[in-house]
Scaffold this active site. Structure first.
Site, PDB file in Angstrom:
ATOM      1  N   LYS A  31      31.162  84.049  79.687  1.00 28.16           N
ATOM      2  CA  LYS A  31      31.598  82.645  79.394  1.00 28.16           C
ATOM      3  C   LYS A  31      30.492  81.534  78.902  1.00 28.16           C
ATOM      4  CE  LYS A  31      33.327  81.548  83.491  1.00 28.16           C
ATOM      5  NZ  LYS A  31      32.746  82.854  84.177  1.00 28.16           N
ATOM      6  N   THR A  32      29.244  81.692  79.399  1.00 21.54           N
ATOM      7  CA  THR A  32      28.116  80.879  79.128  1.00 21.54           C
ATOM      8  C   THR A  32      27.881  81.549  77.682  1.00 21.54           C
ATOM      9  OG1 THR A  32      27.980  80.179  81.111  1.00 21.54           O
ATOM     10  CG2 THR A  32      26.106  79.851  79.559  1.00 21.54           C
ATOM     11  N   ASP A 219      31.140  73.725  79.950  1.00 25.33           N
ATOM     12  CA  ASP A 219      30.942  74.912  80.757  1.00 25.33           C
ATOM     13  C   ASP A 219      31.245  74.622  82.169  1.00 25.33           C
ATOM     14  OD1 ASP A 219      30.244  77.494  81.403  1.00 25.33           O
ATOM     15  OD2 ASP A 219      28.078  77.261  80.971  1.00 25.33           O
ATOM     16  N   GLU A 220      31.490  75.560  83.003  1.00 21.55           N
ATOM     17  CA  GLU A 220      31.950  75.224  84.343  1.00 21.55           C
ATOM     18  C   GLU A 220      32.975  74.058  84.648  1.00 21.55           C
ATOM     19  OE1 GLU A 220      30.448  77.157  86.859  1.00 21.55           O
ATOM     20  OE2 GLU A 220      28.471  77.975  85.889  1.00 21.55           O
ATOM     21  N   GLN A 250      35.734  79.818  91.098  1.00 17.91           N
ATOM     22  CA  GLN A 250      34.424  79.340  91.207  1.00 17.91           C
ATOM     23  C   GLN A 250      34.493  77.946  91.503  1.00 17.91           C
ATOM     24  OE1 GLN A 250      31.008  81.499  89.218  1.00 17.91           O
ATOM     25  NE2 GLN A 250      32.579  82.410  88.037  1.00 17.91           N
ATOM     26  N   ARG A 609      26.404  86.591  92.069  1.00 19.54           N
ATOM     27  CA  ARG A 609      25.068  86.242  91.429  1.00 19.54           C
ATOM     28  C   ARG A 609      24.356  87.284  91.412  1.00 19.54           C
ATOM     29  NH1 ARG A 609      26.699  82.951  88.670  1.00 19.54           N
ATOM     30  NH2 ARG A 609      28.523  83.599  89.736  1.00 19.54           N
TER      31      ARG A 609
HETATM   32  P1  ATP Z   1      29.263  82.794  85.583  1.00 15.38           P
HETATM   33  O1  ATP Z   1      30.750  82.687  85.855  1.00 15.38           O
HETATM   34  O2  ATP Z   1      28.568  83.196  86.778  1.00 15.38           O
HETATM   35  O3  ATP Z   1      28.965  81.730  84.911  1.00 15.38           O
HETATM   36  P2  ATP Z   1      29.462  83.869  82.937  1.00 15.38           P
HETATM   37  O4  ATP Z   1      30.903  84.114  82.713  1.00 15.38           O
HETATM   38  O5  ATP Z   1      29.090  82.662  82.225  1.00 15.38           O
HETATM   39  O6  ATP Z   1      29.137  83.823  84.293  1.00 15.38           O
HETATM   40  P3  ATP Z   1      27.244  84.902  81.514  1.00 15.38           P
HETATM   41  O7  ATP Z   1      26.257  84.311  82.130  1.00 15.38           O
HETATM   42  O8  ATP Z   1      27.421  84.384  80.204  1.00 15.38           O
HETATM   43  O9  ATP Z   1      28.526  84.967  82.175  1.00 15.38           O
HETATM   44  O10 ATP Z   1      26.851  86.357  81.562  1.00 15.38           O
HETATM   45  C1  ATP Z   1      26.826  87.223  82.395  1.00 15.38           C
HETATM   46  C2  ATP Z   1      25.674  88.266  81.993  1.00 15.38           C
HETATM   47  O11 ATP Z   1      26.331  89.290  81.300  1.00 15.38           O
HETATM   48  C3  ATP Z   1      24.397  87.853  81.192  1.00 15.38           C
HETATM   49  O12 ATP Z   1      23.478  88.388  81.500  1.00 15.38           O
HETATM   50  C4  ATP Z   1      24.710  87.992  79.687  1.00 15.38           C
HETATM   51  O13 ATP Z   1      23.771  88.071  78.920  1.00 15.38           O
HETATM   52  C5  ATP Z   1      25.518  89.363  79.984  1.00 15.38           C
HETATM   53  N1  ATP Z   1      26.515  89.724  78.917  1.00 15.38           N
HETATM   54  C6  ATP Z   1      27.680  88.899  78.669  1.00 15.38           C
HETATM   55  N2  ATP Z   1      28.278  89.249  77.802  1.00 15.38           N
HETATM   56  C7  ATP Z   1      27.776  90.751  77.258  1.00 15.38           C
HETATM   57  C8  ATP Z   1      28.153  91.681  76.229  1.00 15.38           C
HETATM   58  N3  ATP Z   1      29.022  91.330  75.621  1.00 15.38           N
HETATM   59  N4  ATP Z   1      27.063  92.648  76.101  1.00 15.38           N
HETATM   60  C9  ATP Z   1      26.210  92.599  77.049  1.00 15.38           C
HETATM   61  N5  ATP Z   1      26.034  91.880  78.004  1.00 15.38           N
HETATM   62  C10 ATP Z   1      26.708  90.740  78.097  1.00 15.38           C
HETATM   63 MG    MG Z   2      28.129  80.756  83.294  1.00 16.44          MG
END
Ligand code: ATP
Ligand code: MG
Length: 778
Positions: A31-32, A219-220, A250, A609
């Site tokens: 997402k981020t 975000d969040e 979350q 995490r």
């Molecule tokens: P959270 O809910 O914990 O905030 P999130 O959904 O924001 O998580 P991110 O932090 O953006 O997730 O991504 C999680 C991990 O996966 C990071 O290390 C990111 O670099 C990796 N990642 C995300 N998308 C891809 C992709 N398409 N290919 C490779 N790695 C990815």
């Molecule tokens: Mg995130």
């Protein structure tokens, strides 16, 4: 821009730039990552950076986001408004708060928790409220809650009609708010509420921001409260180019007024919303992800999501239950130590997460004992320390004399012989004349029966005026040095010469470092560093900011603080019913609103995490306020399918089956060489310290006993550890600081400490560790 590093759904999130978009997805699904790419994509499409706003939950997240955008865009990203809700509001208010028409001016102060408490004390005193009966804290909570729901003092008063208790709260709220205004100050909740007020009130200001922020991202989003939601709604212009990302699983800030329905009902608020779901997790191994999915599946009020991963199953989740919280903490520290020695991990790969701040202390001590570099994120904040608050109060007074609390804090630092009576006289005079406290000081000769105190006061005000002069010409850091000089602050600490005084000096040095860093950062951003700017910077530093990724240390933080972060190795400590979930949550009902479900979401946040290794630990017995509490294994551990877990959850297993650490490595109580100070010196916990010098072998008995029914026997008979002997025995009369006198009923040798059972007269039977209890033989 190369969008190859995104999957189809992520790409959709990036390129759907027009209209409202909701990205609802589980942890670690990117997402981020989508948000940062989206910003970069918008710039590439020709959108001006200053037309883009990205709101994050913490300052750290904001910094990371900016870095990530920089990495993708290369240059030109400076103009993008990346900030937390609070920082965004500060910027808006600095510019337009005069338009509120309430007498605020743009050099306002931001009150932190302590300032608010001090102010509330004054309010209660003024209103003659018995704070033994009605706690200041409660009033502050009620007010904070109201502000998070955008209920101002007037509306609160209307709602309170006919309710005696609420009417009292309304009176307090009105007085508290009036004083904030008088002091030209906002508390944290005001920042949002007042910005909303401003945008509602002033069509021009609103139009200005609607035009400025053509694209808004949050975000969040699951952790926004009603006030933040309204803020976002007001900032979003007619085009509604709003993209929010979040995960209802979350949502963990209900206690701060976060409203999970902001995300669950997004489509109702924005009917044109385009909803995107991301389902592939890129962060964790298969086993970790499955564990997370299994736990969260027990929540009822949630949108069903199916997270999957291409990653391997990886290691099983390791679970260990220990007899005591000491052993738990020892295990974590020594386990990390061993992994690093074997080259299997770096310190910075590891994070220890816990439910309550209080849990950190023990873990910290064990880290010190093992010689493991660590950093506490949260807990006692640097800026809450006395010496730091003193210096900051000087700076605030120099910057903006309308902050009465700051002025009163330092009027007698160093001692100037200005007594409480004088302060009251000046306060009364100030109120009568409609002046703030500092202005009244400037007119002190007019204060009735002020007498000789006037001279002392003038000494103080002329110092402040002199410092103001200096502030005009010098940098913030030079001003700080000048303050320290003029007040002999450091000189006095030096004269004191104690360890504590030395630590205080180090803290002050650190503040100077901070001032210099601020000046540099401001200049790098093309801004002129100012005293107001520095104070603002300081006020907004969340605890999480002390965590710097580049350094190599183990991170200790609460589960709440870990949101959005990821680590190769995660330890979740204190997995016990009664602690996590807490007692109150256990007895709460069901549904998305229930505390138990909120705690479960927190467990889900914790588990997700971890990238590669997850270790969960629990203690059977834990000291809470010096008393023993017995805990069962957390239901959240038991919600993980058995086949995903290795450890002593279901039956005791041979050691090598549940520890990745060979026996020889498990030197919990071996002091690292060069670690001179006895461990016991650090605090009142004498136990572990008195074992200094004990070899590996002596501990192995209790180590093997973990989780098995032979624990007690091994502990009682198998350990030969030096510890201070007790001067009382079974049958002796003893006294305790809280429970007074009693008779010793039993003493069990627990290895590194004695567990003493005492029947206290008129109180009953208590079990306690000797080192805690500090029992005195009568
Ligand atoms: P959270 O809910 O914990 O905030 P999130 O959904 O924001 O998580 P991110 O932090 O953006 O997730 O991504 C999680 C991990 O996966 C990071 O290390 C990111 O670099 C990796 N990642 C995300 N998308 C891809 C992709 N398409 N290919 C490779 N790695 C990815
Ligand atoms: Mg995130």
């Amino acid at each position: 821009m190369n969008l190859d590093f995104l999957n189809d759904k992520q790409r959709e999130g990036v390129v759907t730039t027009e209209g409202p978009v909701l990205i609802l997805a589980g942890a670690g699904s990117g997402k981020t990552r989508v948000l940062t790419h989206r910003v970069a994509y918008l710039i590439e499409q020709g959108v001006m950076p200053y037309n883009i706003m990205a709101i994050t939950f913490t300052n750290k997240a904001a910094r990371e986001m900016r870095e990530r955008i920089d990495n993708i865009v290369g240059f030109g990203s400076d103009g993008v408004w990346v900030a937390t809700f609070h920082a965004s509001c500060v910027r808006i208010l600095r510019r337009f708060c005069e338009n509120l028409g309430q007498g605020y001016s743009s050099n306002f102060t931001i009150y932190d928790t302590d300032d608010c408490k001090t102010l509330m004390k004054e309010v209660c005193k003024y209103l003659q409220i018995d704070t033994k009966q009605f706690k200041e804290r409660t009033f502050l909570n009620v007010i904070s809650d109201a502000k998070n729901k955008l209920i101002g003092p007037e509306e609160f008063t209307n709602r309170a009609m006919g309710d005696f208790n609420m009417s009292r709260q309304a009176t307090v709220y009105r007085e508290y708010q009036a004083r904030l205004r008088q002091n030209n100050a906002f508390d944290f909740d005001d920042l949002i509420m007042k910005t909303v007020e401003l945008l509602r009130l002033d069509g021009d200001v609103r139009a200005y921001y609607n035009d400025k922020f053509k694209y808004i991202m949050v975000d969040e989003y699951q952790d926004t409260n009603a006030a933040q939601f309204e803020l976002v709604r007001l900032l979003t212009g007619g085009a509604q180019n709003l993209c929010v990302v979040g995960d209802d699983d979350q949502s963990i800030y209900k206690f701060r007024g976060a409203d999970i329905y902001n995300i669950l009902n997004f489509e109702q608020h924005f009917p044109a919303a385009h909803v995107i779901k991301l389902e592939q997790n890129y962060r964790s191994t298969g086993n970790i992800l499955e564990a997370a999915n299994s736990v969260i599946a027990n929540n009822e009020g949630r949108k069903e999501k199916a997270l999957w991963t291409e990653a391997e199953d990886g290691d099983k989740i390791q679970f260990q239950q220990f007899d005591s919280a000491y052993e738990e903490a020892s295990f974590i520290a020594s386990n990390i130590g061993a992994l690093v020695r074997k080259g299997e991990a770096d310190y910075k790969d590891c994070a220890v997460l816990y439910r309550t701040n209080a849990q950190s202390r023990l873990i910290e001590e064990k880290m010190i004992y093992e010689g493991i570099p660590y950093k506490i994120v949260g807990g006692v904040n640097f800026y809450s320390r006395k010496e730091i608050k003193d210096v900051l109060a000087y700076l605030k007074t120099v910057d903006n004399g309308s902050d009465d609390i700051a002025v009163q804090r330092i009027i007698n630092i160093p001692k100037r012989g200005i007594g409480a009576t004088t302060i009251t006289k000046v306060s009364d005079f100030a109120r009568e004349r409609g002046l703030n406290f500092y202005e009244a000081l400037l007119h002190c000769e007019e204060v009735p029966s002020i007498g000789k105190a006037a001279t002392k006061i003038q000494g103080f005000t002329s110092l402040i005026e002199k410092l103001r002069q200096i502030a005009q010409e010098e940098s913030v850091s030079a001003l700080v040095e000048e303050i320290l000089d003029q007040t002999d602050y450091v000189a006095e600490l030096k004269a004191e010469g104690t360890d504590e005084a030395k630590a205080r000096i180090e803290n002050i040095d650190e503040l100077l470092t901070k001032a210099v860093a601020y000046e540099k950062d401001a200049r790098d951003d093309g801004e002129e560093p100012t005293l107001s700017g520095f104070l603002e910077d300081v006020a907004l530093v969340a605890d999480i900011d002390s965590y710097e990724e580049s350094d190599n240390y183990v991170v200790l933080m609460t589960l709440h603080g870990a949101k959005g972060l990821e680590f190769p190795r995660v330890y979740m400590a204190g997995m016990e019913d009664g602690l996590f979930p807490g007692q109150a949550a256990i007895f709460d009902g069901g549904g998305a609103d229930s505390e138990l479900e909120e705690e479960r979401r927190l467990a889900y946040v914790g588990i997700t995490r971890a990238r590669e290794h997850l270790t969960m630990t629990a203690a059977r017995m834990r000291m809470v306020r010096g008393e023993t509490a017995f805990h069962k294994i957390s239901r959240f551990v038991k919600e993980i399918p058995e086949e995903l877990v290795k450890g002593n959850l279901w039956e005791p297993k041979p050691m090598d089956d549940y520890s990745s650490t060979p026996i020889g490595e498990y030197s919990v109580y071996q002091k690292p060489s060069g670690f001179g100070k006895p461990f016991a010196a650090s605090t009142s916990y004498g136990t572990a310290g008195s074992t200094a010098g004990t070899g590996k072998g002596s501990y192995s008995a209790s180590r093997y006993s973990v989780g098995s029914s032979t624990t007690a026997v091994a502990n009682k008979n198998g350990t030969k550890i030096e510890k201070s002997e007790l001067d009382y025995g079974i049958g002796d009369r003893v006294s305790h600081i809280k429970f007074k006198e009693g008779t010793v009923k039993d003493i069990i040798d627990e290895g590194r400490d004695y567990e003493v059972t005492v029947e206290f007269d008129g109180v009953g039977v208590k079990k306690m560790f000797a080192s805690f209890a500090k029992l005195k033989k009568l």
